[in-house]
Design a protein around this motif. Structure first.
Motif, PDB file in Angstrom:
ATOM      1  N   LEU A 154       0.824  -1.206   0.000  1.00 46.01           N
ATOM      2  CA  LEU A 154       0.000   0.000   0.000  1.00 46.01           C
ATOM      3  C   LEU A 154       0.860   1.259   0.000  1.00 46.01           C
ATOM      4  N   LYS A 155       1.936   1.261   0.766  1.00 48.97           N
ATOM      5  CA  LYS A 155       2.854   2.407   0.784  1.00 48.97           C
ATOM      6  C   LYS A 155       3.490   2.602  -0.594  1.00 48.97           C
ATOM      7  N   LYS A 156       3.836   1.500  -1.247  1.00 51.72           N
ATOM      8  CA  LYS A 156       4.410   1.580  -2.594  1.00 51.72           C
ATOM      9  C   LYS A 156       3.394   2.178  -3.560  1.00 51.72           C
ATOM     10  N   SER A 159       3.000   5.854  -3.011  1.00 54.33           N
ATOM     11  CA  SER A 159       4.148   6.608  -3.534  1.00 54.33           C
ATOM     12  C   SER A 159       4.063   6.814  -5.040  1.00 54.33           C
ATOM     13  N   LEU A 160       3.333   5.929  -5.713  1.00 55.72           N
ATOM     14  CA  LEU A 160       3.140   6.044  -7.158  1.00 55.72           C
ATOM     15  C   LEU A 160       1.956   6.942  -7.517  1.00 55.72           C
ATOM     16  N   GLY A 161       1.213   7.373  -6.505  1.00 58.14           N
ATOM     17  CA  GLY A 161       0.068   8.252  -6.720  1.00 58.14           C
ATOM     18  C   GLY A 161      -1.274   7.611  -6.456  1.00 58.14           C
ATOM     19  N   TYR A 162      -1.305   6.307  -6.247  1.00 47.15           N
ATOM     20  CA  TYR A 162      -2.569   5.617  -5.989  1.00 47.15           C
ATOM     21  C   TYR A 162      -3.207   6.111  -4.688  1.00 47.15           C
ATOM     22  N   GLY A 163      -4.498   6.419  -4.767  1.00 52.53           N
ATOM     23  CA  GLY A 163      -5.252   6.815  -3.579  1.00 52.53           C
ATOM     24  C   GLY A 163      -5.065   8.252  -3.158  1.00 52.53           C
ATOM     25  N   GLN A 164      -4.182   8.974  -3.827  1.00 50.77           N
ATOM     26  CA  GLN A 164      -3.917  10.369  -3.457  1.00 50.77           C
ATOM     27  C   GLN A 164      -5.020  11.278  -3.985  1.00 50.77           C
ATOM     28  N   ALA A 165      -5.306  12.337  -3.237  1.00 45.49           N
ATOM     29  CA  ALA A 165      -6.422  13.232  -3.575  1.00 45.49           C
ATOM     30  C   ALA A 165      -6.234  13.916  -4.926  1.00 45.49           C
ATOM     31  N   GLN A 170      -6.810   5.118  -9.058  1.00 45.34           N
ATOM     32  CA  GLN A 170      -7.790   4.686  -8.067  1.00 45.34           C
ATOM     33  C   GLN A 170      -7.316   3.468  -7.287  1.00 45.34           C
ATOM     34  N   LEU A 171      -7.381   3.575  -5.971  1.00 43.90           N
ATOM     35  CA  LEU A 171      -7.048   2.472  -5.070  1.00 43.90           C
ATOM     36  C   LEU A 171      -8.218   2.250  -4.123  1.00 43.90           C
ATOM     37  N   ILE A 203      -1.257   5.786   5.353  1.00 42.21           N
ATOM     38  CA  ILE A 203      -1.741   5.164   4.127  1.00 42.21           C
ATOM     39  C   ILE A 203      -3.096   5.756   3.763  1.00 42.21           C
ATOM     40  N   VAL A 204      -3.275   6.068   2.460  1.00 46.14           N
ATOM     41  CA  VAL A 204      -4.540   6.621   1.983  1.00 46.14           C
ATOM     42  C   VAL A 204      -5.093   5.740   0.867  1.00 46.14           C
TER      43      VAL A 204
END
Length: 321
Positions: A154-156, A159-165, A170-171, A203-204
């Motif tokens: 999840l952290k990886k 860091s790639l942009g997944y789940g970020q606002a 999309q995660l 984690i987001v």
């Protein structure tokens, strides 16, 4: 392992029919790096069933011909199919939304270190199984050490942009209950997940999908062996809500197994229930000349269908209400 279908044959579930086909859910094989207790596929490291390239190409041809907008990839661990990357790239080239039902741990396995980056480059929607946000519960369901590996994955992805606002990557996470319980209310559970994972691990993610465990394959076998199947089925029936019937996933989704045979849903695939109400034989994807002919056709139902209509409802996209 106990076969659950004989216990589900007699049903009073209401008859339902198909809407227009929109989503193709494809099981790329039952090979998996995990053996989770709630798994309705009975997937695991010793399974050898994997979709071959000829069938993958058949899937791609069907998607193009029928203008399917969403390809939902599942397994096992779909990433373990040697043609996974090929299928993803070809589907994305057709501007098809691709969903990867990822167990997270696979992204930390040897040989799959670059998979997260591949998913990000191709803008694949990740729907990741994290059956709880507490370490003991996850390790109990999925095996020792799986929670810590899931956090690393999840952290990886974050860091790639997944789940970020500010990202279009999309995660989504998937919750499965333990034991013979229905999942809690999805919105409240999502809020609890986000608070815990953000506070403790930074984690987001985007959305949480709360899924009901259906009494098929490994989970169904466990219920039978412990004498709990009747209790669980009664729980599902007691919480049946007719308003969920209009939104169940079998209305607009077609399930394809690793050999190319088609079913009304992923659960029917695991029970080997052919497409349609009372067909004599299974239908192969190559035999579906025109998917529009499926619209209005009867769906093959059994007693397990109460699982998708109990309480807030359950589908591959979470609660129905």
């Amino acid at each position: 392992m106990h076969g659950t279908l004989p216990y589900l044959e007699q049903t009073d579930f209401p008859a339902i029919n198909r809407h227009t086909l929109e989503i193709l859910q494809v099981n790329l094989g039952y090979l998996c790096n995990l053996s989770c207790t709630h798994c309705h596929v009975n997937a695991g490291p010793k399974r050898t069933e994997l979709m071959v390239k000829e069938t993958v190409d058949l899937v791609l041809d069907f998607i193009k011909r029928e203008n399917i907008h969403t390809l939902d990839l599942t397994g096992g661990a779909p990433e373990m199919n040697p043609h996974f990357s090929y299928l993803v790239m070809k589907a994305r080239a057709m501007n098809v939304t691709v969903i990867d039902r990822c167990n997270l741990v696979i992204l930390e396995e040897p040989g799959f270190e670059e998979m997260a980056g591949f998913l990000a480059v191709n803008k694949v929607v990740i729907t990741a199984s994290l059956p709880c946000y507490l370490e003991d519960n996850v390790d109990k369901q999925r095996g020792k050490g799986t929670f810590s590996s899931s956090l690393l994955a999840l952290k990886k992805l974050n860091s790639l942009g997944y789940g970020q606002a500010d990202s279009d990557l999309q995660l989504n996470l998937v919750f499965n209950p333990q034991g013979i319980n229905l999942p809690p209310e999805q919105k409240a559970l999502e809020k609890a997940y986000k608070k815990h994972l953000t506070t403790h691990y930074s984690i987001v993610f985007n959305k949480l999908f709360a899924l009901t465990n259906l009494p098929v394959q490994r989970f169904g076998s466990m219920l039978i062996s412990k004498g709990l199947l009747n209790d669980y089925m009664q729980l599902l029936k007691d919480n049946y809500r007719s308003e969920n019937l209009s939104s169940v996933m079998c209305r607009n989704t077609l399930s394809v197994d690793w050999q190319g045979f088609v079913y009304d849903c992923d659960f029917n695939q695991m029970l080997q229930l052919p497409l349609g109400a009372n067909p004599a034989n299974k239908t192969h994807l190559s035999e579906l000349i025109n998917a529009s002919l499926l619209t209005g056709s009867a769906i093959n139902i059994r007693q397990h269908c109460y699982g998708c209509t109990a309480g807030q409802g359950s589908s591959c996209g979470g609660a129905l209400d």
